[in-house]
Design a protein around this motif. Structure first.
Motif, PDB file in Angstrom:
ATOM      1  N   ARG A  31       6.386  -2.233   1.489  1.00  0.00           N
ATOM      2  CA  ARG A  31       7.649  -2.746   0.922  1.00  0.00           C
ATOM      3  C   ARG A  31       8.024  -4.048   1.619  1.00  0.00           C
ATOM      4  N   VAL A  48       2.661   2.899   0.422  1.00  0.00           N
ATOM      5  CA  VAL A  48       3.396   1.786  -0.154  1.00  0.00           C
ATOM      6  C   VAL A  48       3.622   0.721   0.926  1.00  0.00           C
ATOM      7  N   HIS A  70       5.580  -2.166  -7.658  1.00  0.00           N
ATOM      8  CA  HIS A  70       6.841  -1.519  -8.047  1.00  0.00           C
ATOM      9  C   HIS A  70       7.805  -2.670  -8.329  1.00  0.00           C
ATOM     10  N   VAL A  86       2.211  -0.375  -4.337  1.00  0.00           N
ATOM     11  CA  VAL A  86       1.860   1.039  -4.205  1.00  0.00           C
ATOM     12  C   VAL A  86       0.343   1.135  -4.348  1.00  0.00           C
TER      13      VAL A  86
END
Lengths: 227, 301
Positions: free
Chosen positions: B167, B165, B76, B83
């Motif tokens: 992050r 995901v 992303h 992801v």
């Protein structure tokens, strides 16, 4: 923890050795040979199975102890004798299956729910005495290793009885009326081999399931009973 | 060359314990021409490094069936997040390989859309529902039917799914994931070679019998299994199908040792596929493994 060596399906064949099976000894013996040869021809599938063959009559006698069919060289030999005592079967399995599962786990294997293929040509000669051990055997709360039971009736074995022995209605079969008993026995073993091979394909997958093929010459017992 | 001086062919499958039967793989059917025997991928964002591999199991190679596992990952770009999705097509489904691939694509599409709409929060049940809807649409096209029922969709495309995901965060990457079915996720502690399962396992040492209960898309339970956590400095996030999870077990055997060693730093993607294709008797299912590391200052292998 010991390392996982594999995930196995223990399969038990319960062959009726009562006197009334006498005329079909050859078909019974040939069927067991074809089962063993059929599994040897599928080594990748056989690696995930452990097969036991038990003859039952007044008691249960081991014709093949839980075996890896890729390496097992002996062939099970049935012996015609005595009556058709169902209680002996379920008393035996109540002891045998948990012990075998623990033994396999001790060898480093994980174990799928065991499966029993039950073939009989007659009604139980021990009346209702088999019902208690059978009920305990298939009750997953009391017997955590409770097997799936596929019941196939030939000769005078009744559809209603096969339904009571099997753990699901679609696991109960009876030979079609007028079927040649010898041929029905052969078809039982063809179907048994195919079911084990199909189940072997489905093991170790996202969808590990028992596959049961209806034998030719047999019909679903529930259709005969008309429940 | 092996330690005992015997020449070992390059890229020969790595045997872990007793190997299985040796044979030349059979091709899958014409309808599976877009499903290669193996695939792999690998890249890094500013903060994270990803590797994934998916290999056809010995049983599917032997019987000429396609690989029914799939994995996809995408960065992303605005957030530097990774992801990911891993799926294991249910073998009884007629086109399991297509179901697995479509579920992964759908999950990635939906998560990227959610991140675009609302970067701070993810609705992973919505992601699962979207994947189920995409399977339903696929079944509708195949059956030429506007409203295929769930059993028809499952018969064609049933699949497990793990998706989520990772992050970047100043305190360490944050992992959010969910699963439908029995594919697994682990946090591998690289220093101690310990695998901590994110979800309960079907083959854990405490289970007497292996569970045969199957949950798979297109069915989506009211409560979807979800997990959130932080990726520690020495940890690797692993997402794997049961073709990897079953032989791994609790991770304290030779398979666990092999992967703890090989994943100490990110391997080349092709090498990960090779290692994942290890040879061990009775473990012949398709295998898929996706791994995410904190990006190391040292260049990955």
């Amino acid at each position: 923890m010991a390392e996982i060596k594999g995930v196995l399906l223990p399969a038990y064949v319960l062959a009726d050795e009562s006197a009334s099976m006498g005329p079909y000894l050859e078909e019974l013996s040939d069927g067991l040979v074809s089962l063993c040869e059929g599994l040897r021809a599928e080594p990748m599938i056989a690696a995930k199975l452990r097969l036991a063959v038990l003859g039952f009559s007044d008691d249960v006698q081991v014709r093949l102890a839980v075996a890896d069919m890729r390496t097992e060289t002996s062939l099970p030999e049935v012996v015609i004798r005595g009556t058709t005592c169902y209680r002996a079967v379920f008393d035996d399995l109540l002891q045998r299956i948990p012990t075998d599962v623990q033994w396999l786990r001790g060898q480093g294997y994980r174990v799928h729910r065991p499966v029993v293929f039950f073939l009989s040509d007659g009604q139980p000669t021990d009346g209702n005495a088999w019902r208690l051990p059978h009920a305990e055997l298939v009750d997953r709360a009391r017997t955590p290793t409770a097997p799936n039971i596929i019941a196939c009736g030939i000769g005078s074995a009744e559809a209603r009885t096969m339904l009571e022995v099997a753990t699901r209605p679609e696991f109960a079969f009876v030979a079609v009326p007028g079927a040649d008993i010898g041929r029905a026995i052969a078809e039982f073993f063809h179907s048994l081999t195919a079911s084990l091979v199909s189940s072997g394909h489905a093991l170790n997958s996202a969808d590990p399931r028992l596959v049961v093929n209806r034998p030719d010459q047999f019909t679903l017992a529930i259709d005969e009973v008309g429940l | 060359m092996s330690p005992n001086g015997v020449e070992v062919p390059p890229w020969r499958r790595i045997a872990v314990g007793t190997p299985g039967v040796e044979f030349e793989a059979r091709p899958p059917g014409e309808e599976a021409s877009d499903v290669p025997d193996a695939e792999c991928d690998g890249w890094s964002t500013a903060a994270l490094t990803l590797r994934l591999a998916s290999v056809r199991g010995a049983q599917h190679r032997y019987y000429g069936k396609p690989r029914q596992d799939a994995a996809r990952a995408v960065p992303h770009q605005p957030s530097g997040a990774v992801v990911f999705a891993v799926a294991d097509g249910v073998s009884s489904a007629v086109r399991a390989e297509q179901g697995a691939a479509e579920a992964c694509r759908a999950a990635l599409d939906r998560i990227l859309l959610q991140l675009a709409w609302s970067p701070a929060s993810l609705d992973l049940r919505d992601v699962a529902l979207h994947a189920a809807e995409r399977l339903r649409r696929l079944a509708g096209v195949r059956l030429n039917k506007a409203e295929p029922d769930p059993t028809e969709v499952a018969a064609l495309y049933a699949t497990t799914l793990v998706t989520g995901v990772v992050r970047p965060h100043p305190d360490g990457p944050v992992v959010e994931l969910c699963r439908i079915g029995d594919s697994g996720a682990w946090l591998l502690d690289g220093r101690r070679a310990v695998y901590r399962p994110v979800f309960p396992s079907k083959t854990g040492s405490d289970t007497l019998l292996v569970s045969n209960e199957v949950r798979a898309l297109p069915a989506v339970p009211a409560t979807v299994e979800q997990a959130t956590g932080r990726l520690g400095p020495d940890q690797v996030l692993l997402i794997g199908t049961d073709g990897f999870g079953d032989p791994l077990g609790d991770g304290d055997g030779r398979v666990g040792a092999l992967f703890a060693d090989q994943l100490a730093t990110p391997p080349a993607p092709l090498w990960l596929a090779h290692v994942l294709d290890f040879d061990r008797e009775t473990f012949d299912d398709d295998r898929t493994l996706l791994a995410v590391w904190r990006r190391s200052p040292a260049p990955p292998r």
